[in-house]
Design a protein around this motif. Structure first.
Motif, PDB file in Angstrom:
ATOM      1  N   LYS A 107       0.836  -1.200   0.000  1.00 57.63           N
ATOM      2  CA  LYS A 107       0.000   0.000   0.000  1.00 57.63           C
ATOM      3  C   LYS A 107       0.870   1.250   0.000  1.00 57.63           C
ATOM      4  O   LYS A 107       0.451   2.305  -0.485  1.00 57.63           O
ATOM      5  CB  LYS A 107      -0.945  -0.020   1.197  1.00 57.63           C
ATOM      6  CG  LYS A 107      -2.042  -1.070   1.064  1.00 57.63           C
ATOM      7  CD  LYS A 107      -2.996  -1.062   2.233  1.00 57.63           C
ATOM      8  CE  LYS A 107      -4.002   0.059   2.110  1.00 57.63           C
ATOM      9  NZ  LYS A 107      -5.094  -0.063   3.106  1.00 57.63           N
ATOM     10  N   PRO A 110       2.096   1.940  -4.187  1.00 58.41           N
ATOM     11  CA  PRO A 110       0.938   1.596  -5.028  1.00 58.41           C
ATOM     12  C   PRO A 110       1.284   1.366  -6.485  1.00 58.41           C
ATOM     13  O   PRO A 110       0.633   0.542  -7.146  1.00 58.41           O
ATOM     14  CB  PRO A 110       0.000   2.788  -4.843  1.00 58.41           C
ATOM     15  CG  PRO A 110       0.861   3.910  -4.359  1.00 58.41           C
ATOM     16  CD  PRO A 110       1.931   3.261  -3.540  1.00 58.41           C
ATOM     17  N   VAL A 114      -0.127  -1.992  -8.058  1.00 57.45           N
ATOM     18  CA  VAL A 114      -1.137  -1.958  -9.119  1.00 57.45           C
ATOM     19  C   VAL A 114      -0.599  -2.627 -10.384  1.00 57.45           C
ATOM     20  O   VAL A 114      -1.318  -3.366 -11.071  1.00 57.45           O
ATOM     21  CB  VAL A 114      -1.589  -0.515  -9.391  1.00 57.45           C
ATOM     22  CG1 VAL A 114      -2.457  -0.445 -10.634  1.00 57.45           C
ATOM     23  CG2 VAL A 114      -2.335   0.035  -8.180  1.00 57.45           C
ATOM     24  N   ALA A 194      -7.839  -6.278  -5.465  1.00 61.18           N
ATOM     25  CA  ALA A 194      -6.394  -6.268  -5.241  1.00 61.18           C
ATOM     26  C   ALA A 194      -5.924  -7.213  -4.137  1.00 61.18           C
ATOM     27  O   ALA A 194      -4.865  -7.844  -4.284  1.00 61.18           O
ATOM     28  CB  ALA A 194      -5.932  -4.838  -4.949  1.00 61.18           C
ATOM     29  N   THR A 227      -9.964  -2.931 -11.532  1.00 57.18           N
ATOM     30  CA  THR A 227      -9.699  -1.496 -11.611  1.00 57.18           C
ATOM     31  C   THR A 227     -10.444  -0.740 -10.514  1.00 57.18           C
ATOM     32  O   THR A 227      -9.892   0.184  -9.905  1.00 57.18           O
ATOM     33  CB  THR A 227     -10.114  -0.949 -12.991  1.00 57.18           C
ATOM     34  OG1 THR A 227     -11.461  -1.361 -13.285  1.00 57.18           O
ATOM     35  CG2 THR A 227      -9.194  -1.443 -14.078  1.00 57.18           C
ATOM     36  N   THR A 230      -8.709  -0.712  -7.182  1.00 56.48           N
ATOM     37  CA  THR A 230      -7.533   0.140  -6.975  1.00 56.48           C
ATOM     38  C   THR A 230      -7.919   1.413  -6.233  1.00 56.48           C
ATOM     39  O   THR A 230      -7.149   1.919  -5.403  1.00 56.48           O
ATOM     40  CB  THR A 230      -6.857   0.503  -8.305  1.00 56.48           C
ATOM     41  OG1 THR A 230      -7.759   1.257  -9.131  1.00 56.48           O
ATOM     42  CG2 THR A 230      -6.400  -0.745  -9.048  1.00 56.48           C
ATOM     43  N   GLU A 231      -9.110   1.928  -6.499  1.00 56.69           N
ATOM     44  CA  GLU A 231      -9.562   3.125  -5.784  1.00 56.69           C
ATOM     45  C   GLU A 231      -9.847   2.810  -4.333  1.00 56.69           C
ATOM     46  O   GLU A 231      -9.497   3.576  -3.432  1.00 56.69           O
ATOM     47  CB  GLU A 231     -10.805   3.702  -6.448  1.00 56.69           C
ATOM     48  CG  GLU A 231     -11.305   4.976  -5.775  1.00 56.69           C
ATOM     49  CD  GLU A 231     -12.420   5.647  -6.548  1.00 56.69           C
ATOM     50  OE1 GLU A 231     -13.042   6.575  -5.998  1.00 56.69           O
ATOM     51  OE2 GLU A 231     -12.667   5.252  -7.709  1.00 56.69           O
ATOM     52  N   TYR A 234      -6.025   1.923  -2.890  1.00 56.23           N
ATOM     53  CA  TYR A 234      -4.864   2.806  -3.057  1.00 56.23           C
ATOM     54  C   TYR A 234      -5.244   4.261  -3.283  1.00 56.23           C
ATOM     55  O   TYR A 234      -4.373   5.125  -3.303  1.00 56.23           O
ATOM     56  CB  TYR A 234      -4.006   2.331  -4.239  1.00 56.23           C
ATOM     57  CG  TYR A 234      -3.655   0.866  -4.192  1.00 56.23           C
ATOM     58  CD1 TYR A 234      -2.767   0.361  -3.239  1.00 56.23           C
ATOM     59  CD2 TYR A 234      -4.231  -0.034  -5.084  1.00 56.23           C
ATOM     60  CE1 TYR A 234      -2.455  -0.990  -3.189  1.00 56.23           C
ATOM     61  CE2 TYR A 234      -3.930  -1.384  -5.040  1.00 56.23           C
ATOM     62  CZ  TYR A 234      -3.047  -1.856  -4.088  1.00 56.23           C
ATOM     63  OH  TYR A 234      -2.746  -3.196  -4.037  1.00 56.23           O
ATOM     64  N   TRP A 238      -5.515   5.186 -10.271  1.00 53.74           N
ATOM     65  CA  TRP A 238      -4.678   4.043 -10.596  1.00 53.74           C
ATOM     66  C   TRP A 238      -5.291   3.102 -11.637  1.00 53.74           C
ATOM     67  O   TRP A 238      -4.653   2.137 -12.054  1.00 53.74           O
ATOM     68  CB  TRP A 238      -4.348   3.248  -9.330  1.00 53.74           C
ATOM     69  CG  TRP A 238      -3.554   4.033  -8.342  1.00 53.74           C
ATOM     70  CD1 TRP A 238      -3.991   4.567  -7.166  1.00 53.74           C
ATOM     71  CD2 TRP A 238      -2.175   4.390  -8.453  1.00 53.74           C
ATOM     72  NE1 TRP A 238      -2.979   5.236  -6.525  1.00 53.74           N
ATOM     73  CE2 TRP A 238      -1.853   5.145  -7.292  1.00 53.74           C
ATOM     74  CE3 TRP A 238      -1.181   4.156  -9.404  1.00 53.74           C
ATOM     75  CZ2 TRP A 238      -0.576   5.651  -7.068  1.00 53.74           C
ATOM     76  CZ3 TRP A 238       0.086   4.656  -9.185  1.00 53.74           C
ATOM     77  CH2 TRP A 238       0.381   5.396  -8.033  1.00 53.74           C
ATOM     78  N   GLU A 239      -6.516   3.352 -12.070  1.00 56.46           N
ATOM     79  CA  GLU A 239      -7.174   2.428 -12.995  1.00 56.46           C
ATOM     80  C   GLU A 239      -6.397   2.286 -14.303  1.00 56.46           C
ATOM     81  O   GLU A 239      -6.236   1.185 -14.829  1.00 56.46           O
ATOM     82  CB  GLU A 239      -8.599   2.897 -13.288  1.00 56.46           C
ATOM     83  CG  GLU A 239      -9.537   2.783 -12.112  1.00 56.46           C
ATOM     84  CD  GLU A 239     -10.979   3.074 -12.506  1.00 56.46           C
ATOM     85  OE1 GLU A 239     -11.245   3.291 -13.710  1.00 56.46           O
ATOM     86  OE2 GLU A 239     -11.837   3.077 -11.608  1.00 56.46           O
ATOM     87  N   LEU A 242      -3.380  -0.021 -14.090  1.00 55.76           N
ATOM     88  CA  LEU A 242      -3.718  -1.440 -14.069  1.00 55.76           C
ATOM     89  C   LEU A 242      -4.040  -1.934 -15.476  1.00 55.76           C
ATOM     90  O   LEU A 242      -3.567  -3.003 -15.886  1.00 55.76           O
ATOM     91  CB  LEU A 242      -4.892  -1.706 -13.130  1.00 55.76           C
ATOM     92  CG  LEU A 242      -5.198  -3.187 -12.889  1.00 55.76           C
ATOM     93  CD1 LEU A 242      -5.694  -3.437 -11.473  1.00 55.76           C
ATOM     94  CD2 LEU A 242      -6.210  -3.746 -13.891  1.00 55.76           C
TER      95      LEU A 242
END
Length: 266
Positions: A107, A110, A114, A194, A227, A230-231, A234, A238-239, A242
């Motif tokens: 974490k 990230p 990711v 994740a 995806t 990821t929100e 992290y 970040w989508e 990935l």
């Protein structure tokens, strides 16, 4: 509650204590349905025991048969034992190298995490043979199940993502009735959030866990949730990384569809 490490002390079920046979036991995960995962012992004999209370609706037999099939093709936990009694059911698996992608170390990194999740998901999809897979996670099957549960009053829209709640159950089912054409059929993980990717010391994916819903479906059924997670894990932004790591361009329509379908899941 949100799935994650237990936030309070956990009582070790009697079956887990018996399986541990005097070895150290540590609770490492708790899910929304009251299921618990325990780390038992130490290397080289370390293992994990997943336990589900009898009224949780969790079927560890489903995960057992899926793991037993998938282990021939890709790094997933090896089943050591599985059973049930009046107090719940359990699944014992051998430990694998690596830490969850949401361990504190990852974490804090990230970008590495990711990337590993995206590359790992692509590798899983490439490794598992669609033609040989006996399990389905098709949108049509999932939608039929959602309709059955809705008719029984068992779909709770208050638990959905805020963007979906205004639809209500009937409108959501109507939206989902038009299933997108398949982009590419793969054997999906079924819970590609994740935490279910393990990352090794080198920062690359090493294995996948929690395959209780594994089955053939369009790859966006997994990508939409990977995806999205990821929100959750992290933060925003970040989508795209990935999807780049997986090797695919964004598909907003399929992502919207499969995220709504996910919210209607059991």
């Amino acid at each position: 509650m949100v799935a994650g490490p237990p936030r309070s002390d956990v009582t070790v079920p009697a079956c887990v204590a018996a399986l541990a046979a005097g070895r150290p036991v540590r609770a490492v995960w708790e899910n929304e349905l009251g299921g618990l995962t325990f780390e038992v012992g130490a290397d080289p004999d370390r293992c994990f025991v997943k336990w589900a209370p009898p009224d949780s609706g969790l079927d560890l037999t489903e995960e057992t048969v899926r793991l037993s099939w998938a282990v021939a093709f890709t790094p997933v936990p090896r089943v050591l034992d599985q059973g049930a009694d009046g107090d719940g059911s359990w699944l014992v698996t051998a430990a694998l190298p690596g830490q969850s992608a949401v361990a504190d170390r990852w974490k804090a990194e990230p970008r590495t995490a990711v990337t590993a999740v995206g590359e790992g998901l692509r590798a899983l999809h490439e490794a598992l043979p669609v033609a040989e897979c006996p399990f389905s996670w098709a949108a049509e099957d999932r939608l039929a199940d959602a309709r059955r549960r809705a008719a029984q009053g068992r779909v709770d829209a208050t638990r959905w993502d805020p963007a979906h709640r205004p639809l209500g159950v009937d409108r959501a089912l109507a939206v989902l009735a038009e299933t997108p054409p398949h982009d590419r059929l793969v054997v999906c993980h079924g819970d590609s959030c994740a935490p279910n990717t393990l990352i090794g010391e080198d920062g690359r994916w090493s294995a996948h866990v929690d395959l209780g819903r594994l089955g053939v479906a369009d790859r966006w059924a997994d990508l939409a949730i990977a995806t999205w997670s990821t929100e959750w894990n992290y933060g925003p932004g970040w989508e795209g990384l990935l999807l780049d790591a997986y090797g695919v361009r964004p598909d907003p329509d399929r992502m919207r569809y499969y995220r709504l379908l996910w919210d209607l899941g059991d």
